[in-house]
Design a protein around this motif. Structure first.
Motif, PDB file in Angstrom:
ATOM      1  N   MET A  58      -0.517   3.722  -1.468  1.00 30.36           N
ATOM      2  CA  MET A  58      -1.359   4.920  -1.547  1.00 30.36           C
ATOM      3  C   MET A  58      -2.848   4.610  -1.453  1.00 30.36           C
ATOM      4  SD  MET A  58       0.699   7.129  -4.415  1.00 30.36           S
ATOM      5  CE  MET A  58       0.783   5.765  -5.558  1.00 30.36           C
ATOM      6  N   ARG A  59      -3.206   3.367  -1.170  1.00 30.76           N
ATOM      7  CA  ARG A  59      -4.618   3.006  -1.124  1.00 30.76           C
ATOM      8  C   ARG A  59      -5.167   3.018   0.296  1.00 30.76           C
ATOM      9  NH1 ARG A  59      -4.350  -2.561  -4.275  1.00 30.76           N
ATOM     10  NH2 ARG A  59      -2.527  -2.685  -2.885  1.00 30.76           N
ATOM     11  N   SER A  60      -4.669   3.898   1.138  1.00 31.06           N
ATOM     12  CA  SER A  60      -5.127   3.980   2.520  1.00 31.06           C
ATOM     13  C   SER A  60      -5.810   5.327   2.753  1.00 31.06           C
ATOM     14  CB  SER A  60      -3.948   3.820   3.485  1.00 31.06           C
ATOM     15  OG  SER A  60      -3.090   4.941   3.414  1.00 31.06           O
ATOM     16  N   TRP A  61      -6.693   5.357   3.731  1.00 30.22           N
ATOM     17  CA  TRP A  61      -7.367   6.602   4.085  1.00 30.22           C
ATOM     18  C   TRP A  61      -6.387   7.615   4.651  1.00 30.22           C
ATOM     19  CZ3 TRP A  61     -11.797   7.837   2.182  1.00 30.22           C
ATOM     20  CH2 TRP A  61     -12.724   6.847   1.856  1.00 30.22           C
ATOM     21  N   PHE A  62      -5.327   7.116   5.298  1.00 31.81           N
ATOM     22  CA  PHE A  62      -4.303   8.021   5.816  1.00 31.81           C
ATOM     23  C   PHE A  62      -3.666   8.815   4.675  1.00 31.81           C
ATOM     24  CE2 PHE A  62       0.050   9.089   6.955  1.00 31.81           C
ATOM     25  CZ  PHE A  62      -0.095   9.626   8.227  1.00 31.81           C
ATOM     26  N   HIS A  63      -3.257   8.123   3.634  1.00 32.27           N
ATOM     27  CA  HIS A  63      -2.618   8.790   2.499  1.00 32.27           C
ATOM     28  C   HIS A  63      -3.617   9.698   1.782  1.00 32.27           C
ATOM     29  CE1 HIS A  63       0.621   9.097  -0.487  1.00 32.27           C
ATOM     30  NE2 HIS A  63      -0.345   9.164  -1.373  1.00 32.27           N
ATOM     31  N   PHE A  64      -4.848   9.248   1.642  1.00 30.88           N
ATOM     32  CA  PHE A  64      -5.880  10.047   0.969  1.00 30.88           C
ATOM     33  C   PHE A  64      -6.177  11.325   1.750  1.00 30.88           C
ATOM     34  CE2 PHE A  64     -10.424  10.962   0.070  1.00 30.88           C
ATOM     35  CZ  PHE A  64     -10.306  11.220  -1.290  1.00 30.88           C
ATOM     36  N   GLY A  65      -6.235  11.223   3.080  1.00 25.70           N
ATOM     37  CA  GLY A  65      -6.484  12.398   3.913  1.00 25.70           C
ATOM     38  C   GLY A  65      -5.369  13.425   3.799  1.00 25.70           C
ATOM     39  N   ASN A  66      -4.129  12.956   3.762  1.00 26.93           N
ATOM     40  CA  ASN A  66      -2.986  13.858   3.595  1.00 26.93           C
ATOM     41  C   ASN A  66      -2.954  14.477   2.206  1.00 26.93           C
ATOM     42  OD1 ASN A  66      -1.043  13.916   6.036  1.00 26.93           O
ATOM     43  ND2 ASN A  66      -1.575  11.754   5.867  1.00 26.93           N
ATOM     44  N   LEU A  67      -3.414  13.730   1.214  1.00 28.61           N
ATOM     45  CA  LEU A  67      -3.483  14.267  -0.144  1.00 28.61           C
ATOM     46  C   LEU A  67      -4.490  15.413  -0.227  1.00 28.61           C
ATOM     47  CD1 LEU A  67      -2.716  14.108  -3.153  1.00 28.61           C
ATOM     48  CD2 LEU A  67      -4.515  12.386  -3.429  1.00 28.61           C
ATOM     49  N   LEU A  68      -5.655  15.255   0.388  1.00 26.45           N
ATOM     50  CA  LEU A  68      -6.651  16.328   0.404  1.00 26.45           C
ATOM     51  C   LEU A  68      -6.150  17.536   1.191  1.00 26.45           C
ATOM     52  CD1 LEU A  68     -10.019  14.377   0.924  1.00 26.45           C
ATOM     53  CD2 LEU A  68      -9.144  15.416  -1.177  1.00 26.45           C
ATOM     54  N   PHE A  69      -5.475  17.274   2.299  1.00 22.77           N
ATOM     55  CA  PHE A  69      -4.863  18.350   3.094  1.00 22.77           C
ATOM     56  C   PHE A  69      -3.883  19.144   2.234  1.00 22.77           C
ATOM     57  CE2 PHE A  69      -1.389  19.835   5.843  1.00 22.77           C
ATOM     58  CZ  PHE A  69      -2.089  20.564   6.788  1.00 22.77           C
ATOM     59  N   GLN A  70      -3.094  18.431   1.437  1.00 29.20           N
ATOM     60  CA  GLN A  70      -2.133  19.079   0.548  1.00 29.20           C
ATOM     61  C   GLN A  70      -2.820  19.936  -0.504  1.00 29.20           C
ATOM     62  OE1 GLN A  70      -0.847  18.344  -3.535  1.00 29.20           O
ATOM     63  NE2 GLN A  70      -0.319  16.450  -2.458  1.00 29.20           N
ATOM     64  N   LEU A  71      -3.849  19.392  -1.161  1.00 31.76           N
ATOM     65  CA  LEU A  71      -4.542  20.124  -2.221  1.00 31.76           C
ATOM     66  C   LEU A  71      -5.201  21.393  -1.675  1.00 31.76           C
ATOM     67  CD1 LEU A  71      -6.200  17.182  -4.205  1.00 31.76           C
ATOM     68  CD2 LEU A  71      -4.341  18.654  -4.992  1.00 31.76           C
ATOM     69  N   LEU A  72      -5.828  21.285  -0.505  1.00 33.30           N
ATOM     70  CA  LEU A  72      -6.479  22.444   0.105  1.00 33.30           C
ATOM     71  C   LEU A  72      -5.470  23.545   0.422  1.00 33.30           C
ATOM     72  CD1 LEU A  72      -8.985  20.746   2.586  1.00 33.30           C
ATOM     73  CD2 LEU A  72      -9.603  22.143   0.606  1.00 33.30           C
TER      74      LEU A  72
END
Length: 218
Positions: A58-72
C-alpha cells in the motif's frame, strides 16, 4: 458595476468532485498502464493482488491515488443516497460529504492500526499486510461502481432508488468476492486456527463497522 455573488450548489460541487476524481484516476492510469490494466479485471481475475501484494503493497502512488478516488466518490454517493431518502427539499451537501468522508477515513485508518497491532502481537506482519492490501484493493475498486452511480444519480436519474440499490448490490458483491478469494487462498490456515479467525472477524472487521455506523447515526 454591481458584484453578483453566486453560491456553489450541490450539483456544482458534485461536478467539481467527480471531474477531480476522474482526472486523478486518469493520471494514475497514465503512469501505471500495465498495473491499471491488471487492476481493472480484479473481480474476475486476482492477478493484480497476486503480483502486487508483494511489491510495495500500500506504499505506492497507485494505491494512494485509488484510495483518494474511493474517498471522493463514496462521500458523494453517501450524499446522493441521503438526499434520495430524505424528505427535505434542500439537503446540505457539505454537511453529509464531510461527515461521511471524515467518518470513512477514520474507519479505514482505525482498521489499519488495529490490524497492524494484531500483526505485531502475533508476529504475522507480512500476512496482515498482504490481507490489508487485498481487501483495500477490492474496496477501492468498488468505488468505480459508486462513481458511475454518482453520474446517473446527479444528472440522469436524480434520487433513483433503483440505481442506489443496484450500486449497493454491486459494491457488496465485489467485496464478497474479495472475502471468498481470501478464504479460498487461506483455507488451510483458517481451518487450523478457526477460533483465531472468528476473533479476527469480531475484533477487526465487525467491531470497527459497528463503531463507524454508530458514529454516523450519532
Amino acid at each position: 458595476m454591481e458584484a453578483i455573488s453566486r453560491n456553489l450548489n450541490s450539483i456544482d460541487a458534485i461536478t467539481l468532485l467527480l471531474v477531480l476524481s476522474l482526472i486523478m484516476i486518469t493520471i494514475v492510469r497514465f503512469f501505471y498502464r500495465t498495473r491499471f490494466a491488471n487492476y481493472m479485471i480484479l473481480p474476475i481475475n486476482n492477478k493484480y493482488v497476486t503480483i502486487y501484494s508483494k511489491k510495495g503493497r500500500m506504499r505506492s502512488w497507485f494505491h494512494f491515488g485509488n484510495l483518494l478516488f474511493q474517498l471522493l466518490n463514496f462521500s458523494v454517493f453517501a450524499h446522493l443516497v441521503a438526499k434520495a431518502f430524505t424528505e427535505k427539499d434542500e439537503f446540505q451537501f457539505l454537511e453529509v460529504y464531510l461527515l461521511f468522508g471524515f467518518g470513512l477515513g477514520l474507519y479505514l485508518f482505525s482498521k489499519m492500526v488495529l490490524q497492524l497491532c494484531a500483526g505485531f502481537i502475533f508476529d504475522i506482519q507480512g500476512k496482515i499486510l498482504e490481507l490489508m492490501f487485498n481487501k483495500q484493493s477490492y474496496f477501492n475498486y468498488s468505488a468505480f461502481v459508486a462513481c458511475i452511480a454518482n453520474i446517473f444519480l446527479a444528472y440522469i436519474f436524480p434520487d433513483s432508488k433503483s440505481i442506489i440499490y443496484l450500486a449497493l448490490a454491486l459494491i457488496i458483491l465485489i467485496n464478497i468476492s474479495c472475502i471468498y478469494s481470501l478464504i479460498n487462498v487461506n483455507q488451510n490456515i483458517i481451518q487450523n486456527r478457526f477460533m483465531y479467525f472468528i476473533l479476527y472477524l469480531c475484533a477487526l472487521e465487525i467491531a470497527p463497522l459497528v463503531i463507524f455506523a454508530s458514529y454516523l447515526k450519532g
